[in-house]
Design a protein around this motif. Structure first.
Motif, PDB file in Angstrom:
ATOM      1  N   ILE A  48       0.846  -1.229  -0.070  1.00  0.00           N
ATOM      2  CA  ILE A  48       0.014   0.095  -0.458  1.00  0.00           C
ATOM      3  C   ILE A  48       0.620   1.339   0.401  1.00  0.00           C
ATOM      4  CG2 ILE A  48      -1.949   1.185   1.103  1.00  0.00           C
ATOM      5  CD1 ILE A  48      -2.754  -1.388  -0.073  1.00  0.00           C
ATOM      6  N   ARG A  49       2.172   0.848   1.302  1.00  0.00           N
ATOM      7  CA  ARG A  49       2.783   2.297   1.246  1.00  0.00           C
ATOM      8  C   ARG A  49       3.369   2.683  -0.420  1.00  0.00           C
ATOM      9  NH1 ARG A  49       5.313   5.325   4.933  1.00  0.00           N
ATOM     10  NH2 ARG A  49       4.258   3.838   6.671  1.00  0.00           N
ATOM     11  N   SER A  50       4.006   1.648  -1.013  1.00  0.00           N
ATOM     12  CA  SER A  50       4.275   1.533  -2.372  1.00  0.00           C
ATOM     13  C   SER A  50       3.178   2.354  -3.617  1.00  0.00           C
ATOM     14  CB  SER A  50       5.139   0.623  -2.976  1.00  0.00           C
ATOM     15  OG  SER A  50       5.129   0.706  -4.085  1.00  0.00           O
ATOM     16  N   LEU A  51       2.163   1.846  -3.448  1.00  0.00           N
ATOM     17  CA  LEU A  51       1.174   1.924  -4.739  1.00  0.00           C
ATOM     18  C   LEU A  51       0.349   3.336  -4.376  1.00  0.00           C
ATOM     19  CD1 LEU A  51      -1.667   0.106  -5.079  1.00  0.00           C
ATOM     20  CD2 LEU A  51      -2.433   2.769  -4.703  1.00  0.00           C
ATOM     21  N   LEU A  52       0.682   3.886  -3.329  1.00  0.00           N
ATOM     22  CA  LEU A  52      -0.035   5.332  -2.513  1.00  0.00           C
ATOM     23  C   LEU A  52       1.817   6.405  -2.864  1.00  0.00           C
ATOM     24  CD1 LEU A  52      -1.530   5.555   0.765  1.00  0.00           C
ATOM     25  CD2 LEU A  52      -2.636   4.961  -1.781  1.00  0.00           C
ATOM     26  N   GLY A  53       2.725   5.646  -2.914  1.00  0.00           N
ATOM     27  CA  GLY A  53       3.596   6.554  -2.988  1.00  0.00           C
ATOM     28  C   GLY A  53       3.955   6.860  -4.547  1.00  0.00           C
ATOM     29  N   GLN A  54       3.479   5.528  -5.131  1.00  0.00           N
ATOM     30  CA  GLN A  54       3.980   6.046  -6.978  1.00  0.00           C
ATOM     31  C   GLN A  54       2.546   6.774  -8.110  1.00  0.00           C
ATOM     32  OE1 GLN A  54       4.327   1.692  -8.626  1.00  0.00           O
ATOM     33  NE2 GLN A  54       4.753   2.717 -10.511  1.00  0.00           N
ATOM     34  N   HIS A  55       1.267   6.390  -6.943  1.00  0.00           N
ATOM     35  CA  HIS A  55      -0.065   6.743  -8.511  1.00  0.00           C
ATOM     36  C   HIS A  55      -1.058   7.863  -7.835  1.00  0.00           C
ATOM     37  CE1 HIS A  55       0.540   3.270 -10.865  1.00  0.00           C
ATOM     38  NE2 HIS A  55       0.743   2.096  -9.460  1.00  0.00           N
ATOM     39  N   ARG A  56      -0.296   8.167  -5.874  1.00  0.00           N
ATOM     40  CA  ARG A  56      -1.380   9.455  -5.477  1.00  0.00           C
ATOM     41  C   ARG A  56      -2.394   9.573  -5.691  1.00  0.00           C
ATOM     42  NH1 ARG A  56       1.974  11.348  -1.259  1.00  0.00           N
ATOM     43  NH2 ARG A  56       3.907  11.031  -1.808  1.00  0.00           N
ATOM     44  N   PRO A  57      -3.328   8.949  -5.107  1.00  0.00           N
ATOM     45  CA  PRO A  57      -4.403   8.730  -5.914  1.00  0.00           C
ATOM     46  C   PRO A  57      -5.462   9.795  -4.786  1.00  0.00           C
ATOM     47  CG  PRO A  57      -4.422   6.885  -3.498  1.00  0.00           C
ATOM     48  CD  PRO A  57      -3.139   7.869  -4.379  1.00  0.00           C
ATOM     49  N   HIS A  58      -6.579  10.763  -5.112  1.00  0.00           N
ATOM     50  CA  HIS A  58      -7.555  11.634  -4.908  1.00  0.00           C
ATOM     51  C   HIS A  58      -7.879  11.339  -3.790  1.00  0.00           C
ATOM     52  CE1 HIS A  58      -5.697  13.217  -8.497  1.00  0.00           C
ATOM     53  NE2 HIS A  58      -5.238  14.305  -7.447  1.00  0.00           N
ATOM     54  N   ILE A  59      -8.880   9.514  -3.708  1.00  0.00           N
ATOM     55  CA  ILE A  59      -9.911   9.446  -3.324  1.00  0.00           C
ATOM     56  C   ILE A  59      -9.383   7.608  -3.601  1.00  0.00           C
ATOM     57  CG2 ILE A  59     -11.677   9.072  -5.304  1.00  0.00           C
ATOM     58  CD1 ILE A  59     -13.676   9.805  -3.640  1.00  0.00           C
ATOM     59  N   SER A  94      -3.720   8.932   5.084  1.00  0.00           N
ATOM     60  CA  SER A  94      -3.648  10.281   5.791  1.00  0.00           C
ATOM     61  C   SER A  94      -1.973   9.945   5.377  1.00  0.00           C
ATOM     62  CB  SER A  94      -3.709   9.494   6.856  1.00  0.00           C
ATOM     63  OG  SER A  94      -3.159  10.567   7.963  1.00  0.00           O
ATOM     64  N   GLU A  95      -1.301   9.726   6.054  1.00  0.00           N
ATOM     65  CA  GLU A  95       0.259  10.056   5.234  1.00  0.00           C
ATOM     66  C   GLU A  95       0.138  10.502   4.353  1.00  0.00           C
ATOM     67  OE1 GLU A  95       4.129   7.270   5.288  1.00  0.00           O
ATOM     68  OE2 GLU A  95       2.470   6.690   6.948  1.00  0.00           O
ATOM     69  N   PHE A  96      -0.048   9.610   3.164  1.00  0.00           N
ATOM     70  CA  PHE A  96       0.459  10.572   2.006  1.00  0.00           C
ATOM     71  C   PHE A  96      -0.876  11.651   1.474  1.00  0.00           C
ATOM     72  CE2 PHE A  96       2.623   6.033   1.873  1.00  0.00           C
ATOM     73  CZ  PHE A  96       3.103   6.841   0.861  1.00  0.00           C
ATOM     74  N   GLY A  97      -1.617  11.868   2.200  1.00  0.00           N
ATOM     75  CA  GLY A  97      -2.465  12.834   2.060  1.00  0.00           C
ATOM     76  C   GLY A  97      -3.998  12.543   0.848  1.00  0.00           C
ATOM     77  N   VAL A  98      -4.014  11.573   0.900  1.00  0.00           N
ATOM     78  CA  VAL A  98      -5.403  11.233   0.187  1.00  0.00           C
ATOM     79  C   VAL A  98      -6.522  11.749   0.409  1.00  0.00           C
ATOM     80  CG1 VAL A  98      -6.778   9.261  -0.073  1.00  0.00           C
ATOM     81  CG2 VAL A  98      -4.426   8.901  -0.207  1.00  0.00           C
ATOM     82  N   SER A  99      -6.686  12.600  -0.181  1.00  0.00           N
ATOM     83  CA  SER A  99      -7.897  13.267   0.170  1.00  0.00           C
ATOM     84  C   SER A  99     -10.219  13.032   0.464  1.00  0.00           C
ATOM     85  CB  SER A  99      -8.610  14.614  -1.041  1.00  0.00           C
ATOM     86  OG  SER A  99      -7.696  15.053  -1.580  1.00  0.00           O
ATOM     87  N   ASN A 100     -10.012  11.865   0.436  1.00  0.00           N
ATOM     88  CA  ASN A 100     -10.966  11.335   0.784  1.00  0.00           C
ATOM     89  C   ASN A 100     -10.863   9.464   1.101  1.00  0.00           C
ATOM     90  OD1 ASN A 100     -11.978  13.730  -0.424  1.00  0.00           O
ATOM     91  ND2 ASN A 100     -14.026  12.932   0.336  1.00  0.00           N
ATOM     92  N   PHE A 101     -11.261   9.277   1.918  1.00  0.00           N
ATOM     93  CA  PHE A 101     -11.164   8.040   2.349  1.00  0.00           C
ATOM     94  C   PHE A 101     -12.546   7.134   2.421  1.00  0.00           C
ATOM     95  CE2 PHE A 101     -10.755   4.230   4.355  1.00  0.00           C
ATOM     96  CZ  PHE A 101      -9.664   3.203   4.267  1.00  0.00           C
ATOM     97  N   VAL A 102     -13.721   6.312   1.105  1.00  0.00           N
ATOM     98  CA  VAL A 102     -15.156   5.817   1.887  1.00  0.00           C
ATOM     99  C   VAL A 102     -14.643   4.402   2.212  1.00  0.00           C
ATOM    100  CG1 VAL A 102     -16.814   6.010   1.182  1.00  0.00           C
ATOM    101  CG2 VAL A 102     -15.565   7.205   0.438  1.00  0.00           C
ATOM    102  N   GLN A 111      -4.824  13.800  11.886  1.00  0.00           N
ATOM    103  CA  GLN A 111      -5.560  12.683  10.109  1.00  0.00           C
ATOM    104  C   GLN A 111      -6.417  13.251   9.851  1.00  0.00           C
ATOM    105  OE1 GLN A 111      -5.714   9.286  12.941  1.00  0.00           O
ATOM    106  NE2 GLN A 111      -3.633   8.073  11.213  1.00  0.00           N
ATOM    107  N   SER A 112      -7.817  14.530  10.544  1.00  0.00           N
ATOM    108  CA  SER A 112      -8.450  14.858   9.590  1.00  0.00           C
ATOM    109  C   SER A 112      -8.293  15.956   9.482  1.00  0.00           C
ATOM    110  CB  SER A 112      -9.628  15.046  10.672  1.00  0.00           C
ATOM    111  OG  SER A 112      -8.504  15.976  11.547  1.00  0.00           O
ATOM    112  N   LYS A 113      -7.040  16.495   9.368  1.00  0.00           N
ATOM    113  CA  LYS A 113      -6.718  17.656   7.725  1.00  0.00           C
ATOM    114  C   LYS A 113      -6.076  17.250   6.655  1.00  0.00           C
ATOM    115  CE  LYS A 113      -5.685  20.943  12.171  1.00  0.00           C
ATOM    116  NZ  LYS A 113      -4.093  21.778  12.260  1.00  0.00           N
ATOM    117  N   ARG A 114      -6.123  15.842   6.739  1.00  0.00           N
ATOM    118  CA  ARG A 114      -5.356  15.571   5.747  1.00  0.00           C
ATOM    119  C   ARG A 114      -6.377  14.510   4.666  1.00  0.00           C
ATOM    120  NH1 ARG A 114      -0.465  12.599   8.565  1.00  0.00           N
ATOM    121  NH2 ARG A 114       1.023  14.263   9.370  1.00  0.00           N
ATOM    122  N   THR A 115      -7.046  13.994   5.639  1.00  0.00           N
ATOM    123  CA  THR A 115      -8.042  12.724   4.927  1.00  0.00           C
ATOM    124  C   THR A 115      -9.648  13.447   5.008  1.00  0.00           C
ATOM    125  OG1 THR A 115      -6.402  11.654   4.059  1.00  0.00           O
ATOM    126  CG2 THR A 115      -8.540  10.424   4.367  1.00  0.00           C
TER     127      THR A 115
END
Length: 641
Positions: free
Chosen positions: A368-379, A415-423, A457-461
């Motif tokens: 997951i760390r590699s995935l989020l770091g590489q692709h930087r999803p918004h949601i 939250s660590e990678f600053g994803v805007s929304n998590f559902v 965490q709430s400020k990031r996501t």
């Protein structure tokens, strides 16, 4: 004698039949040319050179040769010799008209416009008209005789006798398709339009719905086909309910949208969709809410190959994202949805989106760390979970680790990678759970609620969750199970006569999840409006009745399909709920509500999660795991199972 001869022709090989038809067309070209000369001159002439006057020599053979040179290759190119005459209809007539129109233009251009010595110019106009009448008439006669005899050869008594409900455009097209297929026999139409009552449609009588009882008995109807794609789902459900009492199989055509691609065929007929039985009208989605978190964005869907995950991907693809990332631990499920999205890309007329399939689990921190770091999803739409209640009950440690700790892992990294929304995709089984699956999903909800209140965490996501009940025709739904059991001759198995569940259609649920995510502010527990709950026992009875079968029980021992009560499964509840407590709060969408749910702080929850993880890893007894889980999921009532 004639009948025996035609029956003998029906047995000829295809190549011999085609040769015979070519021979017929050659004969018609010769005959119509000869008749054209007669109509022009008022006398019959020989087919070789004919001395009309000392100065005029006619050459009918030249006109015949020209007709054959143009007609036979042209007819072949138009597919005249591929048509099966006994099935031919208006489509074949149109082909004949187009072919002979082109033939007439070419023939007249040579004989009438340019002129040929020895052939009257008017023959170039008369002969094509005669040829059209001759060819069309011959095809009509052959179609009539061969079609009638072929039909007589088929044991019509063994064919289903169908009543088409709906005498509109869809009903007429369906009747034509059935007539051409020779797989069923249409014996009547049903329509509530008073102007159509007691009229005939292509020789088939139209009846009024009030007559249907007598019509079914008098015409020995075996199937009713619903050809009413444009009516509302509520009205459709009322019609189906009125037909359920008759021992006939009810089948239907798809919706207008599904039929828009082309002509109706017999293959379009299918068993009733379960949504037809519910009569639930879908709410028109808000396009602004659908686009808000998707349009031009990078979207990650976990559990992308599951029932909800895959439908989320389809709905997301329609909103023109920049990139869809598919995370799935089932290789085959990932392959299927990846291939489907790439096909959507291929068929799309608009800008394509990237598709990246990732094989793996939400529990893998490195992945997951590699995935989020590489692709930087918004949601992130987190649909990955173990959901089958008895299986999770039998595999409780894996269920908790995947559903709760997997959620904690990917949410923390989001939250660590600053994803805007998590559902989080949650379930009604998380409300006052009586099973490990429900308790683990409630724990996942609590993790997100606590994160949403954490100042960092709430400020990031923006964390939110969407809770709803069963979706129709999902991999774990009773609907495909019941359908398979009915096809196999029964019994249909129900766990308890009073088991009641909420149901929603898969596309509608996915659309509402996406729209709810656009309204999230942080820590939201969204609840979808599920309509009225349905008794599973009643659903089983209705599915049996609409298959044209009777329930086998003590009252009717000679029935077709028995319903067997097998007892509640481990962790199964009689009733499901959507709210833990309090009235839901309305949002700007009529089918989406906010629930007010209590939770504990992140600090307190972290201590519990650390201790529970140690209990799980130490392979303690299932009883101790359940007791420990009950400490924080206060409504978890496993003892009452």
């Amino acid at each position: 004698m004639i009948r025996e001869g035609i029956n003998h022709i029906l047995k000829w090989p295809r190549w011999l039949k085609r040769l015979a038809v070519i021979g017929l067309d050659i004969f018609l070209c010769i005959t119509t040319t000869w008749v054209a000369f007669y109509l022009r001159l008022g006398l019959w002439v020989g087919l070789n050179n004919f001395q009309l006057t000392p100065d005029i020599i006619l050459r009918p053979w030249l006109a015949i040769l020209l007709a054959l040179i143009i007609a036979i290759p042209l007819f072949k190119s138009f597919g005249f010799y591929r048509v099966i005459f006994r099935y031919s209809g208006w489509s074949a007539a149109l082909i004949i008209a187009r072919a002979i129109a082109l033939y007439g233009v070419l023939y007249a251009m040579i004989l009438t416009v340019a002129g040929v010595h020895g052939i009257p110019r008017t023959v170039g106009l008369i002969q094509p008209l005669l040829l059209f009448l001759a060819v069309a008439g011959s095809r009509l006669a052959i179609s009539h005789w061969l079609g009638r005899l072929h039909k007589e050869r088929i044991p019509s008594l063994s064919m289903p006798r169908v009543l088409i409900y709906g005498a509109g455009a869809a009903g007429r097209e369906l009747a034509a398709a059935i007539r051409d297929s020779r797989k069923m026999q249409v014996v009547g139409f049903i329509d509530d339009d008073k102007h159509l009552q007691n009229n005939d449609l292509n020789g088939i009588k139209i009846y009024f719905p009030i007559e249907i009882d007598d019509v079914i008995n008098a015409l020995k109807v075996t199937d009713i086909l619903l050809a009413i794609p444009s009516i509302s789902r509520t009205k459709r459900a009322d019609i189906i309910e009125s037909l359920a009492k008759f021992k006939v199989s009810i089948r239907t055509l798809p919706s207008l949208q599904d039929l828009a691609s082309g002509k109706i065929s017999v293959s379009d007929i299918h068993d009733l969709d379960i949504e037809d039985l519910l009569g639930r009208e879908p709410v028109i989605p808000d396009s602004m809410l659908l686009e808000k978190n998707i349009l031009g964005k990078v979207v990650l869907v976990t559990g992308a190959g599951g029932t909800i995950g895959s439908e989320l991907c389809r709905q997301i693809a329609r909103q023109k994202p920049e990139h869809i990332i598919l995370l799935e631990q089932s290789e085959f499920a990932l392959y299927k949805i990846d291939r489907e999205l790439r096909q959507i890309n291929h068929n799309s007329n608009c800008d394509n989106f990237l598709v990246t399939p990732i094989l793996g689990s939400v529990r893998s921190e490195n992945l997951i760390r590699s995935l989020l770091g590489q692709h930087r999803p918004h949601i992130i739409f987190h649909a990955a979970a173990y959901k089958h209640v008895p299986l999770v009950e039998e595999n409780s440690i894996e269920g908790i680790l995947n559903n709760a700790y997997g959620t904690k892992n990917i949410a923390n990294l989001a939250s660590e990678f600053g994803v805007s929304n998590f559902v989080l995709i949650s379930t009604d089984k998380a409300v006052r759970p009586k099973n490990i699956m429900g308790a683990s999903k409630r724990l996942a909800e609590m993790i997100l609620q606590a994160m949403a209140k954490d100042s960092v965490q709430s400020k990031r996501t923006i964390f939110s969750m969407v809770r709803f009940g069963n979706v129709l025709n999902s991999s774990g739904s009773v609907v495909p199970l019941f359908r398979k059991q009915i096809q196999d001759g029964g019994p249909v198995t129900v766990t308890h006569p009073e088991v009641t569940r909420y149901f929603m259609m898969i596309p509608e649920a996915a659309q509402l999840v996406i729209q709810a995510s656009a309204m999230a502010k942080g820590g939201d527990v969204f609840v979808l409006e599920m309509g009225e709950p349905i008794k599973i026992f009643d659903l089983a009875k209705k599915m049996i009745a609409l298959s044209g079968l009777k329930i086998k029980d003590e009252i009717n021992p000679d029935g077709d399909i028995a319903i067997e009560v097998v007892g509640l499964r481990p962790g199964e509840k009689l009733y499901e709920e959507l709210l833990i407590g309090g009235e839901p709060i309305r949002t700007g969408h009529p089918s989406i509500f906010r629930a007010h749910e209590e939770f504990i702080s992140m600090q307190e929850l972290s201590y519990f999660l650390d201790d529970l993880e140690k209990v799980l890893i130490s392979s303690s007894s299932l009883e101790s795991i359940k007791k420990y889980l009950q400490k924080v999921v206060t409504n978890y009532d496993y003892q009452s199972i």
